[in-house]
Write a protein that holds these residues in place. Structure first.
Motif, PDB file in Angstrom:
ATOM      1  N   LEU A  36     116.383  13.695  70.420  1.00  0.00           N
ATOM      2  CA  LEU A  36     115.802  13.394  69.388  1.00  0.00           C
ATOM      3  C   LEU A  36     115.732  11.791  69.046  1.00  0.00           C
ATOM      4  N   PRO A  37     114.787  11.397  68.525  1.00  0.00           N
ATOM      5  CA  PRO A  37     114.713  10.008  68.191  1.00  0.00           C
ATOM      6  C   PRO A  37     115.746   9.634  67.256  1.00  0.00           C
ATOM      7  N   ILE A  38     116.541   8.351  67.397  1.00  0.00           N
ATOM      8  CA  ILE A  38     117.097   7.766  66.361  1.00  0.00           C
ATOM      9  C   ILE A  38     116.093   6.741  65.602  1.00  0.00           C
ATOM     10  N   VAL A  39     116.423   7.223  64.080  1.00  0.00           N
ATOM     11  CA  VAL A  39     115.570   6.565  63.206  1.00  0.00           C
ATOM     12  C   VAL A  39     116.296   5.357  62.531  1.00  0.00           C
ATOM     13  N   ARG A  40     115.840   4.155  62.919  1.00  0.00           N
ATOM     14  CA  ARG A  40     116.368   2.928  62.246  1.00  0.00           C
ATOM     15  C   ARG A  40     115.416   2.422  61.208  1.00  0.00           C
ATOM     16  N   ILE A  41     115.449   1.274  60.335  1.00  0.00           N
ATOM     17  CA  ILE A  41     114.755   0.709  59.640  1.00  0.00           C
ATOM     18  C   ILE A  41     113.526   0.451  60.393  1.00  0.00           C
ATOM     19  N   ARG A  42     113.286  -0.071  61.404  1.00  0.00           N
ATOM     20  CA  ARG A  42     112.155  -0.240  62.099  1.00  0.00           C
ATOM     21  C   ARG A  42     111.229   1.025  62.428  1.00  0.00           C
ATOM     22  N   PRO A  51     111.342   4.316  69.851  1.00  0.00           N
ATOM     23  CA  PRO A  51     112.606   4.673  69.443  1.00  0.00           C
ATOM     24  C   PRO A  51     113.693   4.794  70.721  1.00  0.00           C
ATOM     25  N   ASP A  52     114.985   4.453  70.241  1.00  0.00           N
ATOM     26  CA  ASP A  52     115.887   5.127  71.221  1.00  0.00           C
ATOM     27  C   ASP A  52     116.024   6.572  70.923  1.00  0.00           C
ATOM     28  N   ARG A  53     116.937   7.164  71.759  1.00  0.00           N
ATOM     29  CA  ARG A  53     117.047   8.679  71.698  1.00  0.00           C
ATOM     30  C   ARG A  53     118.669   9.252  71.750  1.00  0.00           C
ATOM     31  N   TYR A  54     118.735  10.368  70.980  1.00  0.00           N
ATOM     32  CA  TYR A  54     120.106  10.735  71.114  1.00  0.00           C
ATOM     33  C   TYR A  54     120.071  12.190  71.813  1.00  0.00           C
ATOM     34  N   GLU A  55     121.029  12.567  72.875  1.00  0.00           N
ATOM     35  CA  GLU A  55     120.998  13.838  73.348  1.00  0.00           C
ATOM     36  C   GLU A  55     122.453  14.466  73.450  1.00  0.00           C
ATOM     37  N   GLY A  56     123.402  13.771  72.604  1.00  0.00           N
ATOM     38  CA  GLY A  56     124.620  14.171  72.492  1.00  0.00           C
ATOM     39  C   GLY A  56     124.866  15.583  71.572  1.00  0.00           C
ATOM     40  N   PRO A  57     126.315  15.529  71.032  1.00  0.00           N
ATOM     41  CA  PRO A  57     126.477  17.064  70.515  1.00  0.00           C
ATOM     42  C   PRO A  57     125.857  16.895  69.202  1.00  0.00           C
ATOM     43  N   THR A  58     125.400  18.018  68.662  1.00  0.00           N
ATOM     44  CA  THR A  58     124.540  17.858  67.410  1.00  0.00           C
ATOM     45  C   THR A  58     125.326  17.281  66.310  1.00  0.00           C
ATOM     46  N   ALA A  59     124.769  16.232  65.724  1.00  0.00           N
ATOM     47  CA  ALA A  59     125.124  15.418  64.383  1.00  0.00           C
ATOM     48  C   ALA A  59     124.347  16.120  63.029  1.00  0.00           C
ATOM     49  N   VAL A  80     110.516   6.228  51.645  1.00  0.00           N
ATOM     50  CA  VAL A  80     109.383   6.907  52.087  1.00  0.00           C
ATOM     51  C   VAL A  80     109.764   8.198  52.457  1.00  0.00           C
ATOM     52  N   PHE A  81     108.744   9.079  52.587  1.00  0.00           N
ATOM     53  CA  PHE A  81     108.965  10.402  52.950  1.00  0.00           C
ATOM     54  C   PHE A  81     108.835  10.459  54.568  1.00  0.00           C
ATOM     55  N   TRP A  82     109.652  11.126  55.474  1.00  0.00           N
ATOM     56  CA  TRP A  82     109.755  11.184  56.699  1.00  0.00           C
ATOM     57  C   TRP A  82     108.723  12.300  57.188  1.00  0.00           C
ATOM     58  N   ASN A  83     107.839  11.955  58.222  1.00  0.00           N
ATOM     59  CA  ASN A  83     106.895  13.053  58.451  1.00  0.00           C
ATOM     60  C   ASN A  83     106.429  13.156  60.023  1.00  0.00           C
ATOM     61  N   ARG A  84     107.573  12.593  61.027  1.00  0.00           N
ATOM     62  CA  ARG A  84     107.406  12.475  62.309  1.00  0.00           C
ATOM     63  C   ARG A  84     108.301  13.495  62.986  1.00  0.00           C
ATOM     64  N   GLY A  85     108.668  14.561  62.554  1.00  0.00           N
ATOM     65  CA  GLY A  85     109.114  15.773  63.003  1.00  0.00           C
ATOM     66  C   GLY A  85     110.923  15.280  63.126  1.00  0.00           C
ATOM     67  N   PRO A  86     111.725  16.283  63.637  1.00  0.00           N
ATOM     68  CA  PRO A  86     113.034  16.201  63.612  1.00  0.00           C
ATOM     69  C   PRO A  86     113.488  14.933  64.390  1.00  0.00           C
ATOM     70  N   ALA A  87     114.607  14.136  63.757  1.00  0.00           N
ATOM     71  CA  ALA A  87     115.092  13.090  64.272  1.00  0.00           C
ATOM     72  C   ALA A  87     116.559  12.847  63.389  1.00  0.00           C
ATOM     73  N   TYR A  88     117.222  11.871  64.136  1.00  0.00           N
ATOM     74  CA  TYR A  88     118.616  11.378  63.625  1.00  0.00           C
ATOM     75  C   TYR A  88     118.312  10.294  62.900  1.00  0.00           C
ATOM     76  N   LEU A  89     119.179  10.219  61.610  1.00  0.00           N
ATOM     77  CA  LEU A  89     119.063   8.870  60.907  1.00  0.00           C
ATOM     78  C   LEU A  89     120.373   7.997  61.136  1.00  0.00           C
ATOM     79  N   ASN A  90     119.807   6.825  61.466  1.00  0.00           N
ATOM     80  CA  ASN A  90     120.757   5.544  61.616  1.00  0.00           C
ATOM     81  C   ASN A  90     121.701   5.040  60.485  1.00  0.00           C
ATOM     82  N   GLN A  91     122.575   4.378  60.788  1.00  0.00           N
ATOM     83  CA  GLN A  91     123.121   3.784  59.402  1.00  0.00           C
ATOM     84  C   GLN A  91     122.298   2.714  58.661  1.00  0.00           C
ATOM     85  N   HIS A  92     122.516   2.385  57.469  1.00  0.00           N
ATOM     86  CA  HIS A  92     121.578   1.571  56.546  1.00  0.00           C
ATOM     87  C   HIS A  92     120.569   2.284  56.062  1.00  0.00           C
ATOM     88  N   LEU A  93     120.417   3.580  56.420  1.00  0.00           N
ATOM     89  CA  LEU A  93     119.323   4.458  55.800  1.00  0.00           C
ATOM     90  C   LEU A  93     119.896   5.740  55.160  1.00  0.00           C
TER      91      LEU A  93
END
Length: 386
Positions: A36-42, A51-59, A80-93
Motif C-alpha cells: 500500500l502507498p505511504i502517504v506523506r504531506i506531499r 508514493p513509496d510503498r509498504y509491504e511489511g506486517p499490517t500496521a 483534507v478528506f482522503w479519497n485514493r483508496g487504502p494507504a498507510y499514514l506517515n508521521q506529521h499527519l
C-alpha cells in the motif's frame, strides 16, 4: 455577529472535537516496490506524486480509507478528506475521527477556517507544527448537530464549484498535452538524431545506494521530486557518496528522465537546484540546439511515452537501459520550431492561469462565507432565504 446565537453554541477546544492519531514514522528500510502507498504531506496534497510503498506486517492503526479526515500538522498545515483508496499514514499527519456530537464535514470546514490562526500560534520558526497541546488550548464554539450539517452543506456547495473549476483546468491541461502530441507528429522523421548526439555530457543514471538521510547532506532527486519544487522533502546523502557519483551531478537546465520503476516522468532542473540524482533517473544535458523545455515536452508526449514503453526491459521492475537511451531517436527541429512549440504550449498555460484566478475568486468567496457561518455572524436560515 449574532451574539445571542453564538452564545448558545457550546464552548469547546479543537482537541475535544475528535481523536487525532499521528501517523507512523516510516523509514527507508520500510519502503518497497509493492504494498500500500505511504502517504506523506506531499502525497496527501498532490495526487500526481509517486508514493513509496509498504509491504511489511499490517500496521492497522495507521491504515486510512476513503472518507477519512487527514490533518497535516507539520510544515504545511492542511486538512483534507482522503479519497485514493487504502494507504498507510506517515508521521506529521493526523487521522481525525470526529466525536459523536460532531459532523465530520463541519469539522473539516472548521479546522480549515482556523488553520491560519493555528499556524500563528504553532511552534517553530522555519517549520510550523501544531501539537495536541495547541489543539487543547485552542477554543471555539460548537453549534448543534443540525446546524453543523446545514453549515457544512452550504460550504460543500462552494467546494463543489471549486472542484468544477479544477476539472476545467484539468481539461485545459489535456488540451495542452494533445496539442503537444499533434506538434510532435508533424516533425519530419529525418529531423531525429540519436539522443547521445544531442547531449554535451554523457547520459548517465545517478546514485545506486544513497544510504540513510543525512541532515545537511547533498540533495538527491528521486522520481517523485520531478513534480515538486526541487526543494521540499528531498532525500540527502553523505558528501562522500555524492563524490563517488560526480558524473551524475545536476546543473540548471538539465533534463531529468525516470528510467526505472515508473518510466517516462520528466523535469527540468531549476536554477536553484544543486545536487545529484538517484539510480531511477537519467540526466540529459543538451547542447544549445535543443531547448530544455522542448525536450521535456517531447519526453512527456504520447509518442515518446509509447517508445519508452517499448524500450523497457525487466520483469520484476521496469527499466530503460542507458545503452538503449543513448540510441533513442530524438527530434531535433530548428530552434525556431522548438520555440514555437513551447510558445503554443505556454499560451494554453496562460488560459489555465486565468481559470485558476477565477477559481481563486471562488475560494475567496468561500472564505468569507465560512467566516460568517462558523463564527455565528450569519445564521444559516438567513443565508438560505437570501
Amino acid at each position: 455577529m449574532n451574539r445571542r446565537a453564538y452564545s448558545e453554541w457550546e464552548p469547546r477546544s479543537l482537541a475535544s472535537l475528535g481523536t487525532y492519531l499521528n501517523g507512523f514514522a516510516f523509514k527507508p528500510q520500510h519502503w518497497g516496490e509493492n504494498g500500500l502507498p505511504i502517504v506523506r504531506i506531499r502525497e496527501l496534497l498532490d495526487p500526481t506524486v509517486e508514493p513509496d510503498r509498504y509491504e511489511g506486517p499490517t500496521a492497522e492503526p495507521y491504515l486510512i480509507e476513503d472518507g477519512d479526515l487527514i490533518f497535516s500538522w507539520s510544515a504545511t498545515l492542511a486538512v483534507v478528506f482522503w479519497n485514493r483508496g487504502p494507504a498507510y499514514l506517515n508521521q506529521h499527519l493526523f487521522k481525525v475521527t470526529p466525536a459523536p456530537d460532531v459532523n465530520v464535514r463541519f469539522l473539516h470546514h472548521l479546522i480549515n477556517y482556523h488553520l491560519d490562526r493555528l499556524a500563528a500560534k504553532s511552534h517553530g520558526t522555519t517549520m510550523k507544527h501544531v501539537t495536541r497541546g495547541d489543539l487543547d488550548r485552542y477554543l471555539i464554539r460548537l453549534p448543534g448537530l443540525d446546524e453543523q450539517g446545514a453549515i457544512a452543506e452550504l460550504l460543500d456547495t462552494l467546494d463543489c464549484q471549486i472542484r468544477i473549476s479544477n476539472e476545467l483546468v484539468n481539461k485545459l491541461r489535456l488540451q495542452a498535452n494533445g496539442l503537444v502530441d499533434d506538434l510532435v507528429a508533424a516533425i519530419p522523421a529525418e529531423q531525429r538524431e540519436p539522443l547521445a548526439h544531442l547531449c554535451v555530457a554523457d547520459i548517465c543514471y545517478g546514485i545506486v545506494q544513497s544510504g540513510e538521510f543525512v541532515a545537511g547532506g547533498v540533495p538527491v532527486l528521486s522520481i517523485r521530486d520531478l513534480s515538486g519544487d526541487f526543494e521540499t522533502d528531498l532525500h540527502r546523502t553523505k558528501p562522500a557518496i555524492d563524490a563517488q557519483y560526480r558524473r551524475s551531478r545536476v546543473a540548471p537546465g538539465d533534463v531529468l528522465l525516470s528510467i526505472k520503476g515508473t518510466i517516462g516522468r520528466a523535469g527540468v532542473a531549476p536554477e536553484h537546484y544543486t545536487g545529484n540524482i538517484s539510480r531511477e533517473l537519467a540526466r540529459l544535458r543538451f547542447g544549445k540546439n535543443i531547448l530544455p523545455e522542448f525536450a521535456r515536452l517531447y519526453l512527456l508526449s504520447r509518442e515518446a511515452q509509447r517508445r519508452l514503453d517499448l524500450a523497457v526491459v525487466g520483469t520484476t521492475r521496469a527499466e530503460v537501459s542507458i545503452h538503449v537511451l543513448k540510441k533513442f531517436g530524438f527530434p531535433a527541429p530548428s530552434p525556431e520550431c522548438q520555440q514555437r512549440m513551447v510558445a503554443v504550449y505556454r499560451s494554453i498555460e496562460r488560459r489555465i492561469v486565468a481559470e485558476e484566478k477565477e477559481r481563486e475568486k471562488l475560494r475567496t468567496l468561500k472564505l468569507g462565507l465560512a467566516s460568517d457561518l462558523l463564527t455565528g455572524r450569519v445564521r444559516v436560515p438567513a443565508v438560505v432565504s437570501s
